[in-house]
Write an enzyme that holds these catalytic residues in place. Structure first.
Site, PDB file in Angstrom:
ATOM      1  N   LYS A  17       1.865   2.186  -5.153  1.00 13.20           N
ATOM      2  CA  LYS A  17       2.411   1.660  -6.418  1.00 13.20           C
ATOM      3  C   LYS A  17       1.478   1.969  -7.598  1.00 13.20           C
ATOM      4  O   LYS A  17       1.926   2.368  -8.669  1.00 13.20           O
ATOM      5  CB  LYS A  17       2.602   0.128  -6.299  1.00 13.20           C
ATOM      6  CG  LYS A  17       3.575  -0.276  -5.197  1.00 13.20           C
ATOM      7  CD  LYS A  17       3.633  -1.774  -5.006  1.00 13.20           C
ATOM      8  CE  LYS A  17       2.408  -2.381  -4.376  1.00 13.20           C
ATOM      9  NZ  LYS A  17       2.151  -2.009  -2.968  1.00 13.20           N
ATOM     10  N   GLN A  76       2.045  -5.975  -3.252  1.00 11.05           N
ATOM     11  CA  GLN A  76       2.487  -6.064  -1.846  1.00 11.05           C
ATOM     12  C   GLN A  76       3.774  -5.251  -1.654  1.00 11.05           C
ATOM     13  O   GLN A  76       3.982  -4.297  -2.377  1.00 11.05           O
ATOM     14  CB  GLN A  76       2.683  -7.533  -1.424  1.00 11.05           C
ATOM     15  CG  GLN A  76       1.376  -8.304  -1.273  1.00 11.05           C
ATOM     16  CD  GLN A  76       0.797  -8.804  -2.577  1.00 11.05           C
ATOM     17  OE1 GLN A  76       1.460  -9.494  -3.322  1.00 11.05           O
ATOM     18  NE2 GLN A  76      -0.442  -8.465  -2.859  1.00 11.05           N
ATOM     19  N   ASP A  86       0.804  -1.220   0.000  1.00 10.28           N
ATOM     20  CA  ASP A  86       0.000   0.000   0.000  1.00 10.28           C
ATOM     21  C   ASP A  86       0.835   1.267   0.000  1.00 10.28           C
ATOM     22  O   ASP A  86       0.431   2.301   0.533  1.00 10.28           O
ATOM     23  CB  ASP A  86      -0.966   0.013   1.204  1.00 10.28           C
ATOM     24  CG  ASP A  86      -1.911  -1.164   1.181  1.00 10.28           C
ATOM     25  OD1 ASP A  86      -2.227  -1.626   0.072  1.00 10.28           O
ATOM     26  OD2 ASP A  86      -2.329  -1.615   2.255  1.00 10.28           O
ATOM     27  N   GLY A 131      -4.580  -4.159  -3.788  1.00  9.95           N
ATOM     28  CA  GLY A 131      -5.536  -3.115  -4.141  1.00  9.95           C
ATOM     29  C   GLY A 131      -4.716  -1.903  -4.525  1.00  9.95           C
ATOM     30  O   GLY A 131      -4.083  -1.293  -3.666  1.00  9.95           O
ATOM     31  N   HIS A 132      -4.655  -1.609  -5.807  1.00  7.06           N
ATOM     32  CA  HIS A 132      -3.818  -0.500  -6.295  1.00  7.06           C
ATOM     33  C   HIS A 132      -4.724   0.654  -6.714  1.00  7.06           C
ATOM     34  O   HIS A 132      -5.503   0.532  -7.662  1.00  7.06           O
ATOM     35  CB  HIS A 132      -2.945  -0.973  -7.459  1.00  7.06           C
ATOM     36  CG  HIS A 132      -1.916  -1.984  -7.036  1.00  7.06           C
ATOM     37  ND1 HIS A 132      -0.996  -2.529  -7.882  1.00  7.06           N
ATOM     38  CD2 HIS A 132      -1.663  -2.537  -5.818  1.00  7.06           C
ATOM     39  CE1 HIS A 132      -0.223  -3.371  -7.214  1.00  7.06           C
ATOM     40  NE2 HIS A 132      -0.614  -3.400  -5.959  1.00  7.06           N
TER      41      HIS A 132
END
Ligand code: GDP
Ligand code: IMO
Ligand code: MG
Length: 426
Positions: free
Chosen positions: A16, A222, A13, A40-41
């Protein structure tokens, strides 16, 4: 042109998704190399906020091809819901998304195994996102997995049933109630839809593109401290999140890697269990969490928060061979009179500057240096020249300690809130 890699240096988080989106205009291909829908990007532009899970973060740009590499694990249900959401926004996913035939599939029973295994761990639980990641990678390394290429084979259903039978055997020992029948129809529907997307031998595609001098960016998921080998095991994810993961997860030879962009937040966060030496359990930690909206983009869980941890950052820089740093969320540190940076640890009475094998809080405590904070709101800045002196001093301090320069400072979630300290990034 060498393949550049962008990855997180902390516990995920870091931002990225935002930076991949910002850099995509400079690239022809964006390839995700590991992880799955545990990621979750988040991207923000033109007032739109969007969270991607499996699809690379270059998808909003017209030209770039986005590849889901062999190292990724795909839940067809999640992938299809991502695709539908993008289609609603007018994004033509089909023409620019390519799937590796060698990527493994997350079955509904993998999700059940994840949940059953976490429940069985009780207080020792990892804090998994419960998306089936661990069990799917276990079947991959155990040589039982089902891959994207299998869905078009005549024996696909038999393979599926054989694997599910194995899973049922394991579940029967875990005292876990479930209703697999209720989960299967949407999975098979998603598989049928998946068949209509382009499947390729992505290692060939990428190496051909490399030979043709295309610009390629590998996108990690990650963060390095969640890496299966080098993270805070067992409180990690089940893949190699580090730079080497781009080689195995896309089929890129090590000598073809060019720049390694390491993303970190100006402070630290972690979601899930496991050691976190600089964690704050006080109102400063709450302030960082609230100002930074530090709640998981996948699970909504509050993220644990703490000051920047330089020994951990240096470790991640070393393992990844980071060539450029990018510091995110500098805006969230506005308004602190002083900012603490951990430069060392006290470990069993000794001062050390590396992450020891056992990071239990009883053995390890952070040693901080205090730096002056700044009050200025950074979110409206348009150039690094406008940065307050105290922020420049913070950046100088980090660069000197880590030995790598910071080329981007991010001051807000939007694409435009990105300060380039180096003109030519790519
Ligand atoms: P990723 O998984 O590394 O892509 O990061 P996430 O999307 O899970 O979490 C990063 C969060 O911070 C998202 O909500 C982003 O919109 C947000 N974000 C990214 N960069 C900045 C920044 O510089 N400032 C602020 N305030 N938010 C940011
Ligand atoms: P992105 O790509 C933050 C964490 C989970 C848990 C551990 C194992 O958005 O940065 P898993 O579901 O893999 O079994 O969970 O890893 N985790 C993440 N934390 N960001 C992520 O991805 C994460 N993916 C997994 O919270 O502690
Ligand atoms: Mg995330």
């Amino acid at each position: 042109m060498k393949v550049d890699v962008l990855l997180g240096l902390q516990w995920g988080d870091e931002g990225k998704g935002k930076i991949v989106d910002v850099l995509t205009p400079k690239y022809d291909i964006i390839g995700r190399f590991q992880g799955g829908p545990n990621a979750g990007h988040t991207l923000e532009f033109n007032g739109i906020k969007h969270v991607l899970r499996t699809i690379p973060s270059g998808i909003f740009h017209d030209k770039a091809i986005n590849i889901i590499g062999n190292g990724v694990v795909i839940d067809p249900v999640v992938l299809m819901s991502e695709i539908h959401a993008l289609a609603k926004m007018g994004v033509d996913v089909k023409s620019k998304l390519l799937l590796s035939t060698k990527a493994h599939l997350i079955l509904p029973s993998h999700r059940l195994l994840d949940a059953a295994s976490e429940a069985a761990k009780g207080k020792e639980k990892i804090g998994s996102t419960l998306k089936g990641i661990g069990p799917t990678y276990m079947d991959k390394t155990g040589r039982n997995g089902i891959r994207v290429g299998d869905i078009s084979l005549p024996n696909f259903k038999d393979k599926y049933s054989a694997l599910v039978e194995k899973h049922k055997q394991i579940l029967s020992h875990l005292n876990f109630e479930y209703d697999l029948n209720a989960m299967e129809p949407e999975w098979f529907n998603a598989i049928d839809e998946l068949k209509t997307f382009q499947q390729i031998e992505s290692e060939h595609y990428i190496n051909d593109a490399y030979k043709n001098n295309k610009a390629i960016l590998a996108e990690g998921a990650q963060g390095s401290l969640l890496d299966i080998d080098f993270g805070s095991y067992p409180f990690v994810t089940s893949s190699n999140t580090i730079c080497a993961g781009a080689c195995t997860g896309l089929g890129i030879a090590p000598n073809r890697i060019g720049k390694v962009f390491g993303i970190f937040k100006a402070y630290c966060t972690r979601v899930g269990s496991g050691p976190f030496p600089t964690e704050l359990h006080d109102e400063i930690g709450d302030k960082i969490r609230n100002n930074g909206r530090e709640f998981g983009s996948v699970t909504g869980r509050p993220r644990r928060t703490g000051w920047l941890d330089l020994p951990a950052l240096k470790y991640a820089v070393m393992i990844n061979g980071v060539t450029e740093l990018m510091m995110m969320k500098a805006d969230i540190l506005s308004g602190f009179e002083t900012i603490q940076v951990c430069t060392h640890y006290n470990y069993q009475g000794k001062k050390i500057d590396y992450l020891p094998y056992d990071c239990s809080p009883e053995l390890l405590s952070p040693v901080y240096t205090s730096l002056k904070g700044w009050n200025q709101d950074l979110t409206g800045l348009s150039s690094p020249d406008q940065m307050p002196e105290a922020l420049n001093a913070y950046i100088d301090f980090i660069e000197k300690e880590v030995g790598v320069s910071i080329s981007i400072v991010s001051v807000g979630p939007d694409r435009t809130q990105t300060l380039m300290r180096k003109k030519e990034l790519v």
